[in-house]
Design an enzyme around this catalytic site. Sequence first.
Site, PDB file in Angstrom:
ATOM      1  N   HIS A 184       0.597  -1.318  -0.082  1.00 34.30           N
ATOM      2  CA  HIS A 184       0.430   0.134  -0.132  1.00 34.30           C
ATOM      3  C   HIS A 184       1.007   1.023  -0.146  1.00 34.30           C
ATOM      4  O   HIS A 184       2.032   1.519   0.574  1.00 34.30           O
ATOM      5  CB  HIS A 184      -1.061   0.282   1.351  1.00 34.30           C
ATOM      6  CG  HIS A 184      -1.943  -0.835   1.115  1.00 34.30           C
ATOM      7  ND1 HIS A 184      -3.290  -1.259   1.938  1.00 34.30           N
ATOM      8  CD2 HIS A 184      -3.048  -0.839   0.201  1.00 34.30           C
ATOM      9  CE1 HIS A 184      -3.822  -1.888   1.804  1.00 34.30           C
ATOM     10  NE2 HIS A 184      -3.829  -1.625   0.312  1.00 34.30           N
ATOM     11  N   CYS A 282      -2.297   3.179   9.415  1.00 33.14           N
ATOM     12  CA  CYS A 282      -2.953   1.965   7.913  1.00 33.14           C
ATOM     13  C   CYS A 282      -4.733   1.694   9.786  1.00 33.14           C
ATOM     14  O   CYS A 282      -5.674   1.569   8.908  1.00 33.14           O
ATOM     15  CB  CYS A 282      -2.663   0.225   8.874  1.00 33.14           C
ATOM     16  SG  CYS A 282      -1.129  -0.050   7.073  1.00 33.14           S
TER      17      CYS A 282
END
Length: 289
Positions: A184, A282
Amino acid sequence: MSATLDAPLPSSEQIAQVRVPTTRRYLMCPPEYFTVEYSINPWMDPERPVDTSLAIEQWTAIKDVYEDLGHKVELIEPAPGLPDMVFAANSGTVVDGVVLGSRFRAEQRAAEADHFRRWFLRNGYRDVVMPTCVNEAEGDFAWTGSVMLAGTGFRTDPGAHAEAQEVLGVPFVSLRLVDPRYYHLDTALFVLDDRSARPEICYYPEAFSPGSQRVLRRLFPDAVIATAADAECLGVNAVSDGHNVVLPLEATDLGSRLAARGYQPVYVDISELRKSGGGPKCCTMELRD
């Protein structure tokens, strides 16, 4: 006039100390059901023991840091059977009150998207759009205040960038990730200051393709450059309010470089959350209302 022209310019160190935090609003999900039951990134090993109680303590410490810094934290109720729901950043992108939801690549996480969609609707958001392309939200989108940096290569589809630009109405810059450990964008890049005329970021160059590295150098010539050691402890999975930077406790070298720029590092323990490839960012979706 001459006195003004002859006055000494402030040193770079003096300039670096002028950092102004801004109050933020975050959405987080308690890791009540957190574990590693499957592997969808190189950090995840189902054979490695996970201490859920410790994960809850670490997550709570991150939440407490935000609140101690004056930020508002909203909560979504976790759902059984969705151990990665704690990583709220992957389930929505909010800009000016417009919400673009998520569409996960991994089947194991697909159901998370609708839980967050329903949270937004219950909490007064009316402009909520669910994507048609695979789009893992703030996992791959980083708002700089002027452009949205958008990752692709492992999770979010390139087509999701154009779709998101239409929904959110802000310009997008696509960046290709090439190292599967940094699956990511938020594992390899974070925004330090999105409220100034010249946004600042921190990133780990080797996570990106050569072309994307050139783009980042062109757009952000003064960026803080993370090292391999910074990235390997998920040190770049950090959250900044323009002055305070919440990052993993192992990322002390990065913290020192940030401090030299006038930022205040705030260290947190993510040893359990990291077993699933997650850190402070996150766990944190920013609600930009």
